[in-house]
Structures are given as structure tokens and as C-alpha cells.
Scaffold this motif. Structure first.
Motif, short mmCIF file in Angstrom:
data_model
loop_
_atom_site.label_atom_id
_atom_site.label_comp_id
_atom_site.label_asym_id
_atom_site.label_seq_id
_atom_site.Cartn_x
_atom_site.Cartn_y
_atom_site.Cartn_z
N HIS A 1 0.86 -1.19 0.00
CA HIS A 1 0.00 0.00 0.00
C HIS A 1 0.89 1.24 0.00
O HIS A 1 1.79 1.36 0.84
CB HIS A 1 -0.92 0.00 1.23
CG HIS A 1 -1.86 1.16 1.27
ND1 HIS A 1 -2.42 1.63 2.44
CD2 HIS A 1 -2.34 1.97 0.28
CE1 HIS A 1 -3.21 2.66 2.18
NE2 HIS A 1 -3.16 2.89 0.88
N ILE A 2 0.68 2.13 -0.94
CA ILE A 2 1.43 3.40 -1.00
C ILE A 2 0.43 4.54 -0.88
O ILE A 2 -0.54 4.61 -1.65
CB ILE A 2 2.19 3.58 -2.33
CG1 ILE A 2 2.76 2.26 -2.83
CG2 ILE A 2 3.28 4.63 -2.20
CD1 ILE A 2 3.32 2.36 -4.23
N LYS A 3 0.69 5.45 0.03
CA LYS A 3 -0.18 6.61 0.20
C LYS A 3 0.25 7.74 -0.74
O LYS A 3 1.40 7.75 -1.22
CB LYS A 3 -0.14 7.08 1.65
CG LYS A 3 -0.71 6.07 2.63
CD LYS A 3 -0.62 6.57 4.06
CE LYS A 3 -1.20 5.53 5.03
NZ LYS A 3 -1.11 5.98 6.45
N PRO A 4 -0.64 8.68 -1.02
CA PRO A 4 -0.28 9.79 -1.92
C PRO A 4 0.96 10.53 -1.43
O PRO A 4 1.09 10.82 -0.23
CB PRO A 4 -1.53 10.70 -1.85
CG PRO A 4 -2.64 9.77 -1.50
CD PRO A 4 -2.05 8.74 -0.58
N GLY A 5 1.88 10.79 -2.36
CA GLY A 5 3.11 11.50 -2.03
C GLY A 5 4.23 10.60 -1.55
O GLY A 5 5.37 11.07 -1.38
N GLN A 6 3.97 9.31 -1.32
CA GLN A 6 5.01 8.39 -0.87
C GLN A 6 5.76 7.81 -2.07
O GLN A 6 5.29 7.87 -3.21
CB GLN A 6 4.41 7.26 -0.03
CG GLN A 6 3.95 7.70 1.35
CD GLN A 6 3.55 6.53 2.22
OE1 GLN A 6 3.17 5.46 1.73
NE2 GLN A 6 3.64 6.72 3.54
N THR A 7 6.91 7.21 -1.76
CA THR A 7 7.73 6.60 -2.80
C THR A 7 7.93 5.12 -2.49
O THR A 7 8.24 4.75 -1.35
CB THR A 7 9.10 7.29 -2.89
OG1 THR A 7 8.91 8.66 -3.26
CG2 THR A 7 9.99 6.62 -3.94
N LEU A 8 7.75 4.30 -3.53
CA LEU A 8 7.97 2.87 -3.42
C LEU A 8 9.16 2.50 -4.30
O LEU A 8 9.19 2.84 -5.48
CB LEU A 8 6.73 2.09 -3.88
CG LEU A 8 6.90 0.56 -3.99
CD1 LEU A 8 7.00 -0.06 -2.60
CD2 LEU A 8 5.74 -0.06 -4.77
N GLY A 9 10.13 1.80 -3.70
CA GLY A 9 11.24 1.28 -4.47
C GLY A 9 11.04 -0.21 -4.73
O GLY A 9 10.59 -0.93 -3.84
N ILE A 10 11.35 -0.65 -5.93
CA ILE A 10 11.24 -2.07 -6.27
C ILE A 10 12.58 -2.52 -6.83
O ILE A 10 13.08 -1.95 -7.80
CB ILE A 10 10.12 -2.33 -7.31
CG1 ILE A 10 8.77 -1.80 -6.80
CG2 ILE A 10 10.01 -3.81 -7.62
CD1 ILE A 10 7.64 -1.96 -7.79
N VAL A 11 13.15 -3.55 -6.22
CA VAL A 11 14.44 -4.07 -6.66
C VAL A 11 14.32 -5.58 -6.83
O VAL A 11 13.41 -6.22 -6.32
CB VAL A 11 15.57 -3.72 -5.67
CG1 VAL A 11 15.73 -2.21 -5.55
CG2 VAL A 11 15.28 -4.33 -4.29
N GLY A 12 15.29 -6.14 -7.54
CA GLY A 12 15.29 -7.59 -7.76
C GLY A 12 16.10 -7.93 -8.99
O GLY A 12 16.50 -7.05 -9.77
N ARG A 13 16.35 -9.22 -9.15
CA ARG A 13 17.13 -9.67 -10.29
C ARG A 13 16.37 -9.44 -11.60
O ARG A 13 15.14 -9.29 -11.62
CB ARG A 13 17.45 -11.16 -10.15
CG ARG A 13 18.39 -11.50 -8.99
CD ARG A 13 18.82 -12.95 -9.07
NE ARG A 13 19.74 -13.30 -7.99
CZ ARG A 13 19.36 -13.83 -6.84
NH1 ARG A 13 18.07 -14.08 -6.62
NH2 ARG A 13 20.26 -14.14 -5.91
N THR A 14 17.10 -9.46 -12.71
CA THR A 14 16.48 -9.36 -14.03
C THR A 14 15.54 -10.55 -14.24
O THR A 14 15.91 -11.70 -13.97
CB THR A 14 17.56 -9.36 -15.13
OG1 THR A 14 18.42 -8.24 -14.93
CG2 THR A 14 16.93 -9.28 -16.50
N GLY A 15 14.32 -10.25 -14.71
CA GLY A 15 13.35 -11.31 -14.97
C GLY A 15 12.55 -11.72 -13.76
O GLY A 15 11.80 -12.70 -13.81
N SER A 16 12.68 -10.98 -12.66
CA SER A 16 11.96 -11.37 -11.44
C SER A 16 10.50 -10.92 -11.46
O SER A 16 9.71 -11.36 -10.62
CB SER A 16 12.66 -10.79 -10.21
OG SER A 16 12.72 -9.37 -10.30
#
Length: 581
Positions: A360-375
Motif C-alpha cells: 500500500h502506497i499513500k499519496p506522495g510516498q515513494t515505493l522502491g522495487i528491486v530484484g534480479r532481471t526477470g523477477s
């Protein structure tokens, strides 16, 4: 609207204009058949020694007037019908493009761009040629045939006409037998051209890889194989077309032989005048001409029919992602994103690519997504603007299931920087303002400065007016990415998605962009996919995706304390940065 319906509608809209054009062609042919009649009269007068110099001048003027009037009338009809054909070609190509723009991304994953372009070029051209040239020639042929028969029956001899045209009556039956075979061969040629276009487009797109690996001979061999197949199919079509075209002259030669034998007998026995016999030989030539033209037109119509059928298949395609039957009346979004996705898999896949994704991301927040290629990182963010359709009740924005939101509202609320930072073959300024055509130059420059690409742009002689090549080929990878980021910064929307869009910039530039991004993202919900963890360390929440699932979740400090995959990757990258410095 399918192409056949579009054609019918077009003909209905232009029926009076077409009618006038056809009438001019009809009139021209009734003028044209006066030429043998006048020449026959001249021959009779010459044989009877009744000609004076004044009569010769009159006959010459008559023939001149017939020729001029014929050319004028026929030229007007030809020009107007040709113009209508071009108008329909434009209409059909525009309809194709508009239809492709409506189709979902899934469709283009399964289709070759080269094949689609072949449809837009060759198939549409075949239809246009049949509509413009075919209508002209067919109208001309039919009425020239009618006018010639009328003249031979009324001014020469009904018996001679009937006997002489007997061989010509076999032509329609031959056309009925061979026509479908020509249509099938034509369709095979068009399919071969599509295969060649597909390979050409693929080779041009990967030209750097081909040159870097010295694979030019391999690509040339692949192309040669496709061309050889096209040649085989074209030879089949040419053989059938040649048989078609040669049959008509053969029948006409037999008709001429009969006309000379029987017509000569009638002339020698005094049953017809010499002038009538001369006129009939000319009329017989006029009879053969429209029959040859009809054969040519039917040949073209067979090809156009095959092309029209292929276009029909294209325009019958329906977008797999559309508005709900009764979409919510929502015009603006704030950017509150909640995802509760149990699983997602592509239509042509056998296994889900995402499972048990929840955040869940609220307005104005930042979500980072990381992981290997193809994940599965890119697949996840592609679900938000419904590039691919998620299951119902799995993704919500502002509390609304995105499948219930109007597509226009949803997508206009998202600024998306894809992995490749795609740019169009136009000026840099136009590329940056792609998401906001009304942006001022000051706004464009501000976005370019925030994306750290302003100085690079101003180093070009034409600045923001610099025209870049296809896909931005004249720019470096980093410049392309930063230009795409500037485009996203310029678009004032509540949601910003950056899909690994900092991979081609150096670490110093990355830090400057992130600093600018911190100001931008205060008013936006931001999702950042990155391989370098420094790009997401300040995010309010970070997801570590592994094999389509969330392996770890939390803030940067929480994940470091967890000492799992994220922490190990971060420490390795930190050591690498120290070595680089």
C-alpha cells in the motif's frame, strides 16, 4: 468499421461524384467508336471516287475532333476516379492506424511489426489500385464493348458480328475457372512479402548487434531465403496471370481469322461494302481491347480481394483491454495505490509471473522495487496503467478497482518512464513535451534541468530544436534516459513510474536526478525500479522481488537490519562504488 463496410460507405458518400466520372468515361467510349465508322465512310467515298479535297479535310477534322473529345472526357473520368481511389487509400490507412492505436499491448507482443506495415502499404495499395484503376478500366471496357457491338450490329452486319465473336464467348468461362487460382497465388505472395518485411524490420532494429558480432552473412542468408520463397510464389502467380492474359489474345486471333474469312466473303459477294468491312476489322480490334481489359481488371480484383480479406482480419481484432461496461465517473485521481494480487500470468504463458504481491502506497510516498532481471518488476508496474490487465479486485487506486476506472482517466494520471526510454524521431523539445503538448519552453527547460540533461541539449547546435534519429539513436544511452525522465517530470500527474530509468547514467548524475526527484515526488506517488540500490534507499517502502514474489519488504534501514538479500546486494554495491571512486 471493417474495410468492406468502409468501402461501401465511401462509395455511398461519393456516389454522385463517381456517377459523373463514370458518365464521362461512358460518353468518351461512345465517341471513340465513331472513329471506325467515320473511317469506313471515308473508305466507301474513296472507292466510289466521290472525294474532293474539301471532303478529305472534313473527314480529317472529324477524326481530330473525335480524338480530342475522347481524350478530354476519358481524362476527366480517369483523373477523378484516381483521386477518389487515393482518398479511400488515405481513409483506409488512417482507419488502420487508429485501430492499431486502440489495440492492447498483448496484441503487439504476438504480431510482427514488419507484417503489420506490409498490410498498411501493399494490401491497401492493392485495394486502391482496384478501386481507382480497376473501376476506370472496367467502366471503359464494358461500355466500349457495348458501344462497339451496337455499332457493328447497326452499321456493319449482324451475321458477321455474331460469327466473329463466337471464340470470344469462351473468355468469361475461362475467367471463372482461373480467377480463384490467381487470388490464392496473390495471397501467398502477400504473405511472403509480410515475412520479408518482418525479417527486414527485425534486422534493422538489431543492426548494432549484427555488426558487433559480424553476423552480416547470417542475416543476408536469412533474407535471401525469404526472397527466394517470394520469387517462387511470384513465379506461380506470373504463370497463372500469363496464362490468363495469353488466352484472350489467342481467342481474339481466332476471331480475326473468322472475320477475315467470312467478312472477306461478304465483301466480295457484295453483301457488305468495302468500307463496312474495313470498319469491322477496326471494331473487332476494339472488341478485343475491352475483353483484355476485363481480364486485367478481374486479375487485379482477385488480388485486391485477397488483400481486402487480410485487412478484414486486422480490423476485426478487438482490444483485449477496454473500459468496463459501466465505468466509474471518476475524472481525477490522487494516487493512493493498494495492491493485493494473488497471481498474474500472461495469456500465452503456462506459469504465473507474479504471486502474492501485497503493498500500500499513500499519496506522495515513494515505493522502491528491486530484484534480479526477470523477477517480474516491470510486469508489476505495467499492471498499474493496465498495459496488461490484472485480475479483478487486485489493484486499487484511491479505493477504486482500476478495471472499473475509465482507461483515459487512469492512464492520463500516470507518467511512465520505460526501461528503454523510447524517443521519437523528432526534436528533443517535442520529445520532452510529448505528454503535455501545451507546455511552455520555460517548463520544458525546467524539466530538462531537473533530469540533468539541459547542459547536454544546449551543447547541440540547435539546442531543443535538435532533431534526433529513430528511437533517439543520435543520443547516448544516458541522454536518452534523461530525456525520457524530463518528459515524465514535465507531465503534472499524481503517479510517477520510473522503470530502471537510471541504469545508463553515472553515479554523480544519478544523485543529482534523485535530489531533483525528491522535490518532484513530494506531490506525487512515485514508484522507482532500480538495480542500483542508491536510487531507492530514500524510498518510504522497498520491495525485493524474487521469482515473482516479495522476498523482503520494508524501509532501507529495516532491510539492512534484516541482513538478507537486500543488505548483501547493498554492501556489494557500496564496495563497488568505493573502488570506482
Amino acid at each position: 468499421m471493417n474495410p468492406r463496410t468502409l468501402l461501401k460507405q465511401f462509395l455511398r458518400d461519393y456516389k454522385w461524384a463517381y456517377g459523373f466520372s463514370i458518365l464521362t468515361i461512358i460518353a468518351s467510349e461512345f465517341i471513340n467508336v465513331q472513329f471506325p465508322h467515320i473511317l469506313g465512310k471515308f473508305t466507301d467515298a474513296l472507292q466510289a471516287h466521290r472525294l474532293t479535297f474539301h471532303d478529305v479535310v472534313v473527314y480529317a477534322l472529324l477524326l481530330f475532333v473525335v480524338g480530342v473529345v475522347y481524350v478530354l472526357l476519358y481524362g476527366i473520368g480517369q483523373y477523378r476516379n484516381g483521386k477518389f481511389g487515393r482518398d479511400f487509400e488515405y481513409l483506409l490507412r488512417r482507419r488502420l492506424f487508429e485501430h492499431w492505436e486502440l489495440l492492447s499491448t498483448e496484441y503487439f507482443r504476438l504480431k510482427s511489426i514488419g507484417d503489420l506495415l506490409n498490410h498498411a502499404m501493399n494490401d491497401v495499395q492493392q485495394v486502391r489500385e482496384a478501386l481507382a484503376g480497376g473501376v476506370n478500366i472496367l467502366t471503359n471496357a464494358i461500355f466500349l464493348l457495348v458501344a462497339t457491338l451496337v455499332m457493328t450490329f447497326t452499321t456493319v452486319s449482324a451475321k458477321l458480328t455474331v460469327v466473329s465473336i463466337i471464340p470470344l464467348l469462351f473468355i468469361p468461362f475461362f475467367i471463372i475457372w482461373l480467377g480463384p487460382r490467381i487470388r490464392f497465388a496473390s495471397r501467398r505472395v502477400q504473405e511472403g512479402l509480410s515475412d520479408m518485411s518482418e525479417l527486414t524490420e527485425e534486422s534493422f532494429s538489431s543492426i548494432r548487434l549484427i555488426k558487433a558480432t559480424a553476423n552480416e552473412p547470417v542475416e543476408t542468408a536469412r533474407f535471401q531465403e525469404r526472397v527466394d520463397e517470394i520469387v517462387k510464389r511470384q513465379l506461380t502467380l506470373f504463370r497463372r496471370s500469363a496464362l490468363f492474359q495469353s488466352f484472350i489474345p489467342t481467342m481474339s486471333s481466332i476471331s480475326f481469322a473468322i472475320a477475315l474469312l467470312y467478312g472477306g466473303y461478304l465483301a466480295l459477294s457484295g453483301q457488305i461494302r468495302l468500307g463496312s468491312f474495313v470498319a469491322f476489322t477496326l471494331y473487332l480490334g476494339l472488341l478485343v481491347q475491352p475483353l483484355q481489359q476485363i481480364g486485367f481488371v478481374i486479375n487485379n480484383f482477385q488480388r485486391a480481394s485477397a488483400s481486402l480479406a487480410r485487412l478484414q482480419i486486422l480490423l476485426d481484432e478487438k482490444p483485449s483491454i477496454t473500459d468496463a461496461p459501466n465505468p466509474l465517473d471518476v475524472q481525477t485521481l490522487v494516487g493512493d495505490i493498494r495492491v493485493d494480487l494473488s497471481s498474474f500470468q500472461y495469456r500465452d504463458a503456462t506459469e504465473p509471473v507474479l504471486r502474492d504481491i501485497e503493498f500500500h502506497i499513500k499519496p506522495g510516498q515513494t515505493l522502491g522495487i528491486v530484484g534480479r532481471t526477470g523477477s517480474g518488476k516491470t510486469t508489476l508496474v505495467n499492471l498499474l496503467p493496465r498495459i496488461f490487465d490484472p485480475p479483478a479486485n487486485s489493484i486499487f487506486i484511491d479505493g477504486h478497482d482500476i478495471r472499473e476506472l475509465p482507461l483515459a482517466t487512469l492512464r492520463q494520471s500516470i507518467a511512465y518512464v520505460p526501461q528503454d526510454g523510447f524517443l521519437f524521431s523528432t526534436s528533443i523539445g517535442v520529445n520532452i513535451s510529448f505528454g503535455d503538448a501545451d507546455a511552455t519552453m520555460e517548463q520544458i527547460e525546467r524539466a530538462a534541468k531537473a533530469a540533468c540533461v539541459y547542459d547536454d541539449i544546449m551543447a547541440f547546435p540547435d539546442g531543443f530544436d535538435t532533431v534526433i534519429g529513430e528511437r533517439g539513436v543520435t543520443l547516448s544511452g544516458g541522454q536518452r534516459q534523461r530525456t525520457a525522465i524530463a518528459r515524465a517530470f514535465l507531465k503534472q500527474v499524481p503517479i510517477l513510474i520510473m522503470d530502471d530509468s537510471l541504469s545508463a547514467v553515472d553515479m554523480k548524475t544519478e544523485k543529482r536526478i534523485i535530489e531533483a526527484l525528491e522535490k518532484v515526488r513530494q506531490t506525487r506517488t512515485t514508484i522507482i525500479i532500480a538495480h542500483r540500490l542508491s536510487a531507492v534507499r530514500h524510498a518510504d517502502q522497498i520491495l525485493v522481488i524474487e521469482d515473482g514474489q516479495i522476498a523482503e519488504q520494508g524501509t532501507h534501514d529495516e532491510l539492512i537490519a534484516l541482513d538478507g538479500l537486500y543488505a548483501k546486494t547493498y554492501h556489494m554495491q557500496q564496495e563497488g562504488e568505493v573502488l570506482v571512486q
